[in-house]
Design a protein around this motif. Structure first.
Motif, PDB file in Angstrom:
ATOM      1  N   ILE A 179       9.563   7.384   4.356  1.00 57.27           N
ATOM      2  CA  ILE A 179       8.168   7.005   4.498  1.00 57.27           C
ATOM      3  C   ILE A 179       7.250   7.302   3.242  1.00 57.27           C
ATOM      4  O   ILE A 179       7.503   8.173   2.580  1.00 57.27           O
ATOM      5  CB  ILE A 179       7.545   7.996   5.405  1.00 57.27           C
ATOM      6  CG1 ILE A 179       8.123   7.824   6.889  1.00 57.27           C
ATOM      7  CG2 ILE A 179       5.826   7.507   5.826  1.00 57.27           C
ATOM      8  CD1 ILE A 179       7.453   8.868   8.001  1.00 57.27           C
ATOM      9  N   SER A 180       6.690   6.189   2.833  1.00 54.61           N
ATOM     10  CA  SER A 180       6.157   5.881   1.495  1.00 54.61           C
ATOM     11  C   SER A 180       4.777   5.332   1.702  1.00 54.61           C
ATOM     12  O   SER A 180       4.574   4.868   2.549  1.00 54.61           O
ATOM     13  CB  SER A 180       7.190   5.112   0.724  1.00 54.61           C
ATOM     14  OG  SER A 180       8.329   5.509   0.364  1.00 54.61           O
ATOM     15  N   ILE A 181       3.988   5.768   0.512  1.00 52.69           N
ATOM     16  CA  ILE A 181       2.749   5.147   0.339  1.00 52.69           C
ATOM     17  C   ILE A 181       2.924   4.038  -0.895  1.00 52.69           C
ATOM     18  O   ILE A 181       3.375   4.235  -1.716  1.00 52.69           O
ATOM     19  CB  ILE A 181       1.756   6.066  -0.369  1.00 52.69           C
ATOM     20  CG1 ILE A 181       1.469   7.184   0.771  1.00 52.69           C
ATOM     21  CG2 ILE A 181       0.371   5.427  -0.424  1.00 52.69           C
ATOM     22  CD1 ILE A 181       0.634   8.326   0.467  1.00 52.69           C
ATOM     23  N   VAL A 182       2.198   2.821  -0.407  1.00 54.89           N
ATOM     24  CA  VAL A 182       2.018   1.821  -1.691  1.00 54.89           C
ATOM     25  C   VAL A 182       0.693   1.437  -1.901  1.00 54.89           C
ATOM     26  O   VAL A 182      -0.219   1.303  -1.030  1.00 54.89           O
ATOM     27  CB  VAL A 182       2.805   0.470  -0.817  1.00 54.89           C
ATOM     28  CG1 VAL A 182       2.828  -0.485  -1.930  1.00 54.89           C
ATOM     29  CG2 VAL A 182       4.287   0.835  -0.699  1.00 54.89           C
ATOM     30  N   HIS A 183       0.544   1.260  -3.141  1.00 53.96           N
ATOM     31  CA  HIS A 183      -1.000   1.091  -3.695  1.00 53.96           C
ATOM     32  C   HIS A 183      -0.678   0.190  -4.808  1.00 53.96           C
ATOM     33  O   HIS A 183       0.355   0.254  -5.683  1.00 53.96           O
ATOM     34  CB  HIS A 183      -1.807   2.143  -3.801  1.00 53.96           C
ATOM     35  CG  HIS A 183      -1.291   3.411  -4.413  1.00 53.96           C
ATOM     36  ND1 HIS A 183      -1.138   3.359  -5.856  1.00 53.96           N
ATOM     37  CD2 HIS A 183      -1.027   4.588  -4.273  1.00 53.96           C
ATOM     38  CE1 HIS A 183      -0.933   4.345  -6.331  1.00 53.96           C
ATOM     39  NE2 HIS A 183      -0.497   4.960  -5.327  1.00 53.96           N
ATOM     40  N   ARG A 184      -1.821  -0.258  -5.689  1.00 57.68           N
ATOM     41  CA  ARG A 184      -2.017  -1.050  -6.645  1.00 57.68           C
ATOM     42  C   ARG A 184      -1.677   0.062  -7.853  1.00 57.68           C
ATOM     43  O   ARG A 184      -1.972   1.220  -7.897  1.00 57.68           O
ATOM     44  CB  ARG A 184      -3.191  -1.812  -7.106  1.00 57.68           C
ATOM     45  CG  ARG A 184      -3.022  -3.034  -5.829  1.00 57.68           C
ATOM     46  CD  ARG A 184      -4.388  -3.840  -5.948  1.00 57.68           C
ATOM     47  NE  ARG A 184      -4.590  -4.529  -7.372  1.00 57.68           N
ATOM     48  CZ  ARG A 184      -3.893  -5.509  -7.691  1.00 57.68           C
ATOM     49  NH1 ARG A 184      -3.035  -6.060  -6.819  1.00 57.68           N
ATOM     50  NH2 ARG A 184      -4.037  -6.076  -8.969  1.00 57.68           N
ATOM     51  N   ARG A 185      -1.468  -0.581  -8.945  1.00 59.04           N
ATOM     52  CA  ARG A 185      -1.225   0.379 -10.331  1.00 59.04           C
ATOM     53  C   ARG A 185      -2.686   1.200 -10.585  1.00 59.04           C
ATOM     54  O   ARG A 185      -2.372   2.384 -11.134  1.00 59.04           O
ATOM     55  CB  ARG A 185      -0.693  -0.613 -11.326  1.00 59.04           C
ATOM     56  CG  ARG A 185       0.765  -0.898 -11.169  1.00 59.04           C
ATOM     57  CD  ARG A 185       1.184  -1.230 -12.529  1.00 59.04           C
ATOM     58  NE  ARG A 185       2.417  -2.160 -12.085  1.00 59.04           N
ATOM     59  CZ  ARG A 185       3.596  -1.627 -11.885  1.00 59.04           C
ATOM     60  NH1 ARG A 185       3.697  -0.276 -12.277  1.00 59.04           N
ATOM     61  NH2 ARG A 185       4.763  -2.212 -11.831  1.00 59.04           N
ATOM     62  N   ARG A 186      -3.700   0.730 -10.432  1.00 56.65           N
ATOM     63  CA  ARG A 186      -4.833   1.507 -10.424  1.00 56.65           C
ATOM     64  C   ARG A 186      -5.764   1.542  -9.264  1.00 56.65           C
ATOM     65  O   ARG A 186      -6.485   0.934  -8.963  1.00 56.65           O
ATOM     66  CB  ARG A 186      -5.562   0.494 -11.763  1.00 56.65           C
ATOM     67  CG  ARG A 186      -5.182   0.418 -12.971  1.00 56.65           C
ATOM     68  CD  ARG A 186      -5.914  -0.462 -14.062  1.00 56.65           C
ATOM     69  NE  ARG A 186      -5.868  -1.706 -13.861  1.00 56.65           N
ATOM     70  CZ  ARG A 186      -4.986  -2.615 -14.279  1.00 56.65           C
ATOM     71  NH1 ARG A 186      -4.070  -2.058 -14.733  1.00 56.65           N
ATOM     72  NH2 ARG A 186      -5.305  -3.956 -13.947  1.00 56.65           N
TER      73      ARG A 186
END
Length: 314
Positions: free
Chosen positions: A279-286
């Motif tokens: 299970i992972s979290i994905v978000h933008r680089r900033r």
């Protein structure tokens, strides 16, 4: 040759790509379907190429449309990120956060984390969208979602995510769940069962192509068995109910068993290296400040689940 693309028409194409439907994209953008179709037609005329294939079941992108939509997601995401950076430089704190999550995480991880974030920012507008993997990456890229909770089962290939950060959150072990009166359920101290002993069992799993079914098929091939899946469901509540009724056996993530009724099922680990879904979290680089805070709260919730595992599941 087109030297400059109209950003509004690009936004329309990206919305259609996400919705996979002219009508739904029109509703999301507050357009009429005919007006939205006109925008796509103008974009196709400017490019000299077809972008969509229209079918009775919806629309799909052509090869050119796919390439342009992927670039469009990044462009829209950069524009939204630029606005957030300007707001931050002006001392304006972000007041909105949109989270995408698959069902299990939305049940066992998200509520406590969102509640903690809301307490710290009572005026923030928080939202949750149901998003089953591998969906959602494009929405994070375009900025329509601020962050995504996703998973990956053994045997399922990685989803490319250029420009995004994927942060591990929890390794969720897969447990073998049997009916309480199953022939292998008894035995003092028996904690693990070899998959090779289950070749003639009736299984409950997702349909072909669903991640948990891909996982089961992958593990079975390595063991040399061919599981007979008689009941197909992607809903673990349905799966556990069927197992409890004696209809078959299943592999179920440990996180789904923390609140399960143990009176009608028997939970075991598989012998050998324990398979787990990541299970992972994905978000933008900033990421924004709200995204960073929610990430911390989600890690706290994940730690609580790991520490709450009953001894018989270990």
């Amino acid at each position: 040759m087109v030297r400059e693309l109209d950003i509004n028409r690009l936004r329309v194409l990206v919305e259609v790509a996400h919705a996979k439907s002219i009508a739904e994209a029109a509703r999301n953008l507050a357009f009429t379907p005919s007006a939205l179709s006109q925008q796509i037609s103008k974009l196709e005329t400017e490019l000299g190429a077809r972008l969509l294939e229209r079918r009775p079941s919806g629309v799909t992108l052509t090869q050119v449309g796919t390439v342009l939509a992927e670039h469009g997601e990044r462009v829209l995401g950069e524009l939204r990120e630029a606005r957030a950076a300007v707001d931050a430089a002006m001392g304006v704190q972000p007041q909105r956060l949109s989270l995408g999550s698959f069902a299990t995480a939305a049940q066992v991880l998200v509520p406590a984390a969102l509640a903690a974030l809301q307490r710290r920012h009572p005026r923030a507008e928080l939202s949750l969208v149901d998003m089953e993997p591998p969906e959602g990456y494009g929405l994070v890229t375009s900025g329509d979602l601020d962050m995504l909770i996703t998973h990956r089962y053994p045997g399922v290939g990685p989803t490319p995510h250029p420009g995004l950060v994927r942060q591990p959150l929890l390794d969720d072990p897969l447990r073998l769940v049997l009916p309480a009166d199953h022939r292998l359920a008894g035995g003092a101290g028996r904690r693990s069962i070899s998959l090779s002993r289950l070749g003639k069992e009736t299984w409950i799993s997702g349909a072909p192509g669903i991640p948990n079914r891909t996982c089961l098929d992958t593990l079975a091939r390595k063991t040399g068995i061919a599981p007979h899946v008689a009941y197909e469901s992607a809903d673990y509540h349905v799966t556990l109910a069927l197992v409890g009724a004696g209809m078959g056996i299943a592999l179920v993530p440990a996180s789904m068993l923390t609140t399960a009724d143990r009176s009608r099922i028997s939970v075991h680990s598989l012998r050998g290296p324990a398979p787990a879904r990541e299970i992972s979290i994905v978000h933008r680089r900033r990421p924004t400040a709200l995204v960073q805070e929610l990430t911390a709260f989600l890690h706290t919730a994940a730690d609580a689940i790991s520490h709450d595992s009953p001894p018989e599941q270990l």
